[in-house]
Write a protein that holds these residues in place. Structure first.
Motif, PDB file in Angstrom:
ATOM      1  N   VAL A 609      13.861  29.554  20.969  1.00 58.33           N
ATOM      2  CA  VAL A 609      15.287  29.282  21.444  1.00 58.33           C
ATOM      3  C   VAL A 609      16.191  30.028  20.729  1.00 58.33           C
ATOM      4  CG1 VAL A 609      17.038  27.706  22.259  1.00 58.33           C
ATOM      5  CG2 VAL A 609      14.697  27.139  22.071  1.00 58.33           C
ATOM      6  N   ASP A 610      16.983  30.898  21.399  1.00 61.10           N
ATOM      7  CA  ASP A 610      17.959  31.993  20.908  1.00 61.10           C
ATOM      8  C   ASP A 610      19.254  30.678  20.640  1.00 61.10           C
ATOM      9  OD1 ASP A 610      19.161  34.004  19.700  1.00 61.10           O
ATOM     10  OD2 ASP A 610      19.814  34.710  21.399  1.00 61.10           O
ATOM     11  N   ASP A 611      19.646  30.331  19.449  1.00 65.01           N
ATOM     12  CA  ASP A 611      20.702  29.592  19.271  1.00 65.01           C
ATOM     13  C   ASP A 611      22.001  30.266  19.122  1.00 65.01           C
ATOM     14  OD1 ASP A 611      21.508  26.533  18.483  1.00 65.01           O
ATOM     15  OD2 ASP A 611      22.421  27.867  16.809  1.00 65.01           O
ATOM     16  N   ALA A 612      22.945  29.834  19.702  1.00 64.67           N
ATOM     17  CA  ALA A 612      24.278  30.303  19.546  1.00 64.67           C
ATOM     18  C   ALA A 612      24.876  30.539  18.241  1.00 64.67           C
ATOM     19  CB  ALA A 612      25.392  29.638  20.334  1.00 64.67           C
ATOM     20  N   THR A 613      24.529  29.843  17.372  1.00 59.82           N
ATOM     21  CA  THR A 613      24.820  29.938  16.028  1.00 59.82           C
ATOM     22  C   THR A 613      23.978  30.564  14.960  1.00 59.82           C
ATOM     23  OG1 THR A 613      26.257  27.982  16.171  1.00 59.82           O
ATOM     24  CG2 THR A 613      25.816  28.762  13.930  1.00 59.82           C
ATOM     25  N   PHE A 614      22.703  30.275  15.152  1.00 58.42           N
ATOM     26  CA  PHE A 614      21.630  30.639  14.054  1.00 58.42           C
ATOM     27  C   PHE A 614      20.748  31.701  14.751  1.00 58.42           C
ATOM     28  CE2 PHE A 614      23.182  26.569  12.481  1.00 58.42           C
ATOM     29  CZ  PHE A 614      23.806  27.034  11.189  1.00 58.42           C
ATOM     30  N   GLY A 615      20.924  32.258  16.017  1.00 60.55           N
ATOM     31  CA  GLY A 615      19.940  33.146  16.388  1.00 60.55           C
ATOM     32  C   GLY A 615      18.638  32.529  16.843  1.00 60.55           C
ATOM     33  N   PRO A 616      17.362  33.146  16.755  1.00 59.24           N
ATOM     34  CA  PRO A 616      16.034  32.742  17.477  1.00 59.24           C
ATOM     35  C   PRO A 616      15.603  31.526  16.428  1.00 59.24           C
ATOM     36  CG  PRO A 616      16.145  35.013  17.214  1.00 59.24           C
ATOM     37  CD  PRO A 616      17.273  34.895  16.555  1.00 59.24           C
ATOM     38  N   ILE A 617      15.236  30.353  16.841  1.00 53.64           N
ATOM     39  CA  ILE A 617      14.725  29.363  16.496  1.00 53.64           C
ATOM     40  C   ILE A 617      13.437  29.010  16.760  1.00 53.64           C
ATOM     41  CG2 ILE A 617      14.998  26.857  15.747  1.00 53.64           C
ATOM     42  CD1 ILE A 617      17.399  28.067  14.449  1.00 53.64           C
ATOM     43  N   VAL A 618      12.394  29.257  15.961  1.00 51.18           N
ATOM     44  CA  VAL A 618      10.970  28.817  16.535  1.00 51.18           C
ATOM     45  C   VAL A 618      10.878  27.391  16.494  1.00 51.18           C
ATOM     46  CG1 VAL A 618       8.526  29.328  16.097  1.00 51.18           C
ATOM     47  CG2 VAL A 618      10.355  31.202  15.587  1.00 51.18           C
ATOM     48  N   THR A 619      10.100  26.823  17.742  1.00 45.96           N
ATOM     49  CA  THR A 619       9.811  25.517  17.669  1.00 45.96           C
ATOM     50  C   THR A 619       8.419  25.321  17.741  1.00 45.96           C
ATOM     51  OG1 THR A 619      10.021  25.190  20.294  1.00 45.96           O
ATOM     52  CG2 THR A 619      12.088  25.088  18.769  1.00 45.96           C
ATOM     53  N   LEU A 620       7.800  24.033  17.353  1.00 44.45           N
ATOM     54  CA  LEU A 620       6.574  23.843  17.476  1.00 44.45           C
ATOM     55  C   LEU A 620       6.405  22.332  17.775  1.00 44.45           C
ATOM     56  CD1 LEU A 620       3.256  24.368  17.064  1.00 44.45           C
ATOM     57  CD2 LEU A 620       3.680  23.712  14.890  1.00 44.45           C
TER      58      LEU A 620
END
Lengths: 724, 724
Positions: A609-620
């Protein structure tokens, strides 16, 4: 990234006050009054066109007329007049300004927002540092500079606080005016040492990251408390968090917006977009930022962080005068994920050497209430300090009127002075002011809740673990250098060509560039072609509609699984096409994906998910029921290397499912780690382009047998987004 | 169960002190000193053979020589002399005694334990009520009777506390001497009203349940705080907890022993066996007993319980002067399982009627820091009090030096006096003593942590729910009346005939009496007979070794599943018998159970554990990975009716698996509820005989299709056990 020079702001040679007033019950009057009360030794110049003096302090007619160079202007005038005042400050060579005035972006409507944009513009254009607007101000203890109208300052305590010789003061940064000084107010009661307390207001120019940077580099600051509604520069914050880890200075953060109502309040209050709470959580966890849930929790952690040696392990020894309280503390410490191990026979023997038979030596050490008449407390502390089998200790007393502490101080002082492990004092009665002072003199943190020591030790242990992890593997740069330089180009070309939503067949192509393969499949247009493709792929197969307008294929009847022969395939294809044509006549249909069915495995979901604050966040997440019912999902920001990917797996509550269990084999964690690294690499290469990637489900097979990405969806931003 | 008459103990006409001493720094001296300091108006008779007076108080030569009837003797002499002193008290007609002396069961060795047994025996034989030994004593505020050596009493506060006219005082019962008075010490700081504080020591005679009973029936007690290491009479405690629910008086309990280290401390300290923490948790949950984790948590809940109207719902409104703190509070309240709903347009409209544009009206109501200069706080409280869409409210201020509260008191008083919902005040700065006094006068609880109001409201909401549940269904008696009178007899006959461990074939017979059926099966002796049985049952079948010496069949290679034909069955039987004979030559083999394989379903485990404190506890867990990896288990004590059984199902974190999910059908919850009721009935009938029952796994099928108990194990106590 360059540090901003905040010395003119925090250590000004002289301060001007634009908007000084006589009435000390009003905000404007209080600012001047507190500036004077604090004892600031630099020049104080109230600006006033007509009065010769305000509150007895001689004025200047204008900022330009100040007799000495002014480094900081305090601005407390109606919002509309602020830009003009800032321009005049810049003209006069003033280096920084603190704007208390409200009526900017925190209010509804476009006019206040435009006004704030003008303030920001002046700051950037004229090179003047501007704090606020809508700030409650700051306090710099070292300078006795109280540039604030906060009513929560105990001025009588300031000189003592300034003269404290510790090199590990606590800094406070708060986006809420009230909370910053409330934390200070509470911390003073505990005799904690503070450096600078800053409320950043609307952060038109100077933001929390600037101040955090300043505090981390300050040699006399040992820990930073932050109250955060939104971080405006996620990338910068990550850099600072990593810097804090390297320096061993914990950042303890309260971040609101966990709940809908909390987010509602934060968004309305700060008038800014903010990333998801899950992204904040992922960043905090990854970089050892300690998140706290209550004010006293923050101070509980800060106390141990600034007064104790670093926490190096989880084994806690307890010394108590009450067996009941000792047991309760043991429960609390164990509940926080720490250990309260039974002491070795040798150590118990040493303790029994001085403890009478009615005491207990196993851990907790119960020295019993008799201890008020002997030296068992001192000897217990001495013995545990010397013992290798524990990493920290909690000493439980009743300090409501414990005269014993005064008597023991001399014996405790040398032990405490040379301690190699944290010693935390807890009083189950409310400690007397005298007892607090004794402990402060000894340099021991004083806790009044069971939760406090447990929370402090577990949080600082996690900080130590994050610190060790950060030094083990030098973290990769924000954007991963791509050995396959052409991969990025190829991926971006495909993304350019595609619409906002990439259906599976297109997503598969992008993923394949990074070595992420789905099951064998073919895109076809007709039922007949589907049957031929299925024959070629081998049975059973799945049939999936491919349309950028129908990203959720299952919900629209666009997926049929487990088709066993050509006839079934052709029939299903015909039915599906007819149904979709009728139900979604305007949907653009790319065709049908015929896909070989993946064999069952442990179901997971992986994504970005490309977060508005931190950029891409990888989730599992664990798939199927786990993700929907139990919401067992772990997340981490970029970059993701194999070590990070493995940590992500171990963060899942159901991580035990990866290991051999009840005869079932262990899972191919290595393959999963590679998948996550590749996914992160794609996300990094296409940062600002890709809004989200969903691989759902991913079937993970027994060790050595790999995995299968059974379905994939990529969604792009409508327009490329810049990294925050 | 009859209530013990504790009036002579708590409201004695005169008190004798056996073991009075001059030195007030010693325990014996302090008891007399505090008795005098407290201001007790009855007679005080120190007993001394030689001195005419101790601490200026005239003595008697012996207890028999007291000039007036003594209702309470305080005993503070060496342990060995205590029995003789108690006999003399009984001879002299003294009704009760409080033994401070230590050296009883809290010490190691058999002699101290025997001494305590003698004390208990004297109490029972002579009909004298004995508290302690090893007690720190008690304080009865109404009588100004401080029969304690606790140093944590603020005597100056006692008269004000006594004169408080509330009918909802807080009672404290503590098995730890230190903690009881520490809670009192902390509560006084909050201006809370207390009734009686009792430390029960070793509970040789008078125990925590006796005192709880007394407090519940006391018309001036509104809530009870308990610190518990062990409950000695589980059955009695359950009765009292139900009584507390009926009366609407919350019991707020700290119970130690959640961790190994905590249990170690509790067991050593109290020298008593205690039931499992899970059983305590199950009983607390079932009967609305509120478990708290920290001292201030207990007081946070008690404050709202005794000062506010009952909590009737989960919807909380927030009024704040700081947007940031309001958001944080909203997060905290939502995190505690409560709701912070956005207000209706109509309500927001009413709020906007008085709130300026820079405030927020949605919930939280942000009245902003400007509120210190207007009546927005009062009007917000008034508006929310009148609104039907919330059930409680939290008002956030900074009370470090809020002069506003004094000004608003007159306007708030009538609103507070007629309030129908809880109003909780929270200060984010440490409140001044003056502010605390203002709130106390208004009758509003004052919180200093975000956690406090959230915890109090959620705990009291759960109490209200448990109360409603208790009144909906009049609880069945402890032992369920069995319509099938012969079922119990038949079951007990089978249990009598069996050894300590019943293997599956025997357990099945017992369970069948209660209508709990396993899959069709036959017990055979030889491989040939196994094949014949399998042919008759139909394939596939399972083969399981039956031996009371091998309860864990799978672990010893005693289970083979999914055998598809006679040949396979015979072969597997032969291999299994040979293997077991070799590996476990001494195990008594009953034979092989040939069992028709149950079709797959949702796997659960159900069972019973006979708890040392509370008797049979019924447990339900999601099976397979859920129970082993996620430990998702719910438990409840007897009795279990269908409603209770359904609640137990809904307590599982994975309860959503029972409902239709992603195309999978809903499960037969009704069949599961019936299984639990039957299991509980068996457990009740065989109470004291059965140590544990494990049904593992139970396959639960889609709605209407029932379930299958695939395996069953029953273990009996070596000798029948009496109910605690």
């Amino acid at each position: 990234m360059m540090q901003r020079d905040l010395s003119a702001f925090f250590r000004p040679r002289a301060v001007a006050l634009i908007g000084a007033a006589e009435d000390k019950t009003k905000i404007r009057g209080r600012i001047l009054a507190q500036l004077v009360m604090g004892g600031y030794a630099g020049g104080i110049f109230p600006i006033h066109a007509t009065h010769k003096a305000v509150q007895g302090v001689p004025t200047c007619k204008s900022i330009a007329a100040a007799p000495r160079p002014v480094d900081l202007a305090l601005v407390a005038i109606p919002a509309a007049s602020v830009p003009q005042a800032l321009e005049e400050c810049a003209d006069a060579g003033v280096k920084s300004a603190l704007v208390f005035s409200s009526g900017f972006a925190e209010e509804e409507g476009s006019a206040p927002r435009e006004l704030q944009a003008r303030v920001r513009d002046i700051a950037r254009r004229r090179g003047i540092l501007v704090a606020g607007p809508n700030s409650v101000g700051f306090l710099n203890v070292a300078e006795l500079l109280a540039a604030t109208f906060s009513p929560a300052i105990d001025f009588a305590a300031l000189p003592r606080l300034r003269d404290n010789t510790t090199s590990r003061r606590i800094g406070i940064i708060s986006q809420s005016g009230g909370l910053g000084f409330a934390l200070f107010n509470r911390g003073l009661r505990r005799h904690l040492a503070f450096g600078t307390i800053v409320t950043t207001g609307n952060e038109a120019d100077l933001d929390a990251c600037d101040v955090l940077d300043f505090m981390l580099e300050d040699e006399r600051t040992g820990a930073v408390l932050m109250f955060v509604e939104t971080i405006r520069r996620g990338r910068r914050f990550v850099e600072l968090a990593r810097r804090a880890l390297a320096l061993g200075k914990p950042i303890i953060v309260a971040k609101i917006g966990r709940s809908t109502a909390g987010t509602r309040a934060a968004v309305s209050h700060t008038a800014s977009l903010t990333g998801s709470d899950a992204a904040y959580e992922a960043v905090f966890r990854r970089y050892g930022v300690i998140r706290a849930d209550d004010q006293e929790d923050m101070l509980d952690i800060a106390a141990a962080a600034t007064l104790c040696p670093p926490v190096t392990g989880k084994r806690v020894g307890i010394v108590t005068i009450s067996g009941g309280v000792g047991g309760w503390m043991a429960d609390t410490i164990a509940g926080a994920g720490l250990d309260v191990p039974e002491f070795s026979a040798a150590l118990q023997g040493r303790i029994r050497g001085f403890l009478p038979s009615y005491g207990a030596a196993f851990n907790p050490i119960d020295i019993t209430a008799q201890a008020i008449q002997n030296d068992h407390r001192v000897r217990s502390v001495e013995t545990l300090e010397a013992a290798d089998e524990i990493d920290a200790m909690v000493v439980i007393s009743s300090l409501v009127n414990d005269n014993r502490l005064a008597a023991e101080k001399a014996a405790l002082a040398p032990i405490v002075a040379h301690r190699r492990k944290p010693i935390l004092a807890y009083s189950y009665t409310l400690p007397s002011e005298e007892s607090r002072a004794h402990l402060a003199e000894l340099g021991l943190p004083c806790y009044t809740s069971l939760r406090g020591p447990a929370l402090a030790l577990s949080a600082l242990h996690r900080f130590a673990m994050a610190r060790a992890a950060a030094t083990q593997a030098p973290a990769a740069p924000w954007v991963i250098p791509n050995k396959l330089a052409r991969a990025r180009e190829a991926a971006l070309r495909l993304l350019d060509a595609a619409g906002p939503t990439l259906c599976e067949c297109d997503a598969q192509q992008v993923l394949a560039i990074y070595g992420i393969q789905g099951p064998p499949s073919r895109l076809v247009k007709t039922p007949a072609a589907a049957a031929i493709a299925a024959d070629a792929l081998g049975y059973p197969v799945a049939l999936k509609i491919q349309s950028p307008d129908l990203p959720h294929k299952s919900d629209v009847g666009g997926v049929v699984l487990g088709l066993g022969d050509a006839e079934a395939v052709a029939g299903a294809a015909e039915t599906m096409l007819a149904h979709i044509a009728e139900a979604h006549p305007t949907a653009a249909i790319r065709g049908l994906l015929v896909q070989k069915m993946a064999r069952p495995g442990l179901e997971l979901i992986a994504g970005v998910v490309d977060d508005a604050t931190f950029g891409p966040i990888v989730t599992l997440g664990l798939g199927g029921i786990h993700v929907e019912v139990l919401r067992d999902v772990a997340a981490t920001p970029l970059p993701v290397d194999l070590v990070t990917a493995e940590r992500l797996q171990s963060q899942l509550r159901g991580a035990a499912l990866f290991r051999p269990l009840r005869g079932a084999p262990g899972r191919d964690c290595a393959a999963l780690a590679h998948l996550l690294v590749r996914l992160a690499r794609l996300a990094g290469d296409a940062a600002g382009r890709i809004a989200s990637i969903d691989l759902n489900p991913v079937m993970v097979y027994p060790e050595g047998e790999g995995l299968a990405v059974v379905d994939a969806l990529i969604v792009q931003h409508p327009a490329p987004r810049e990294m925050p």
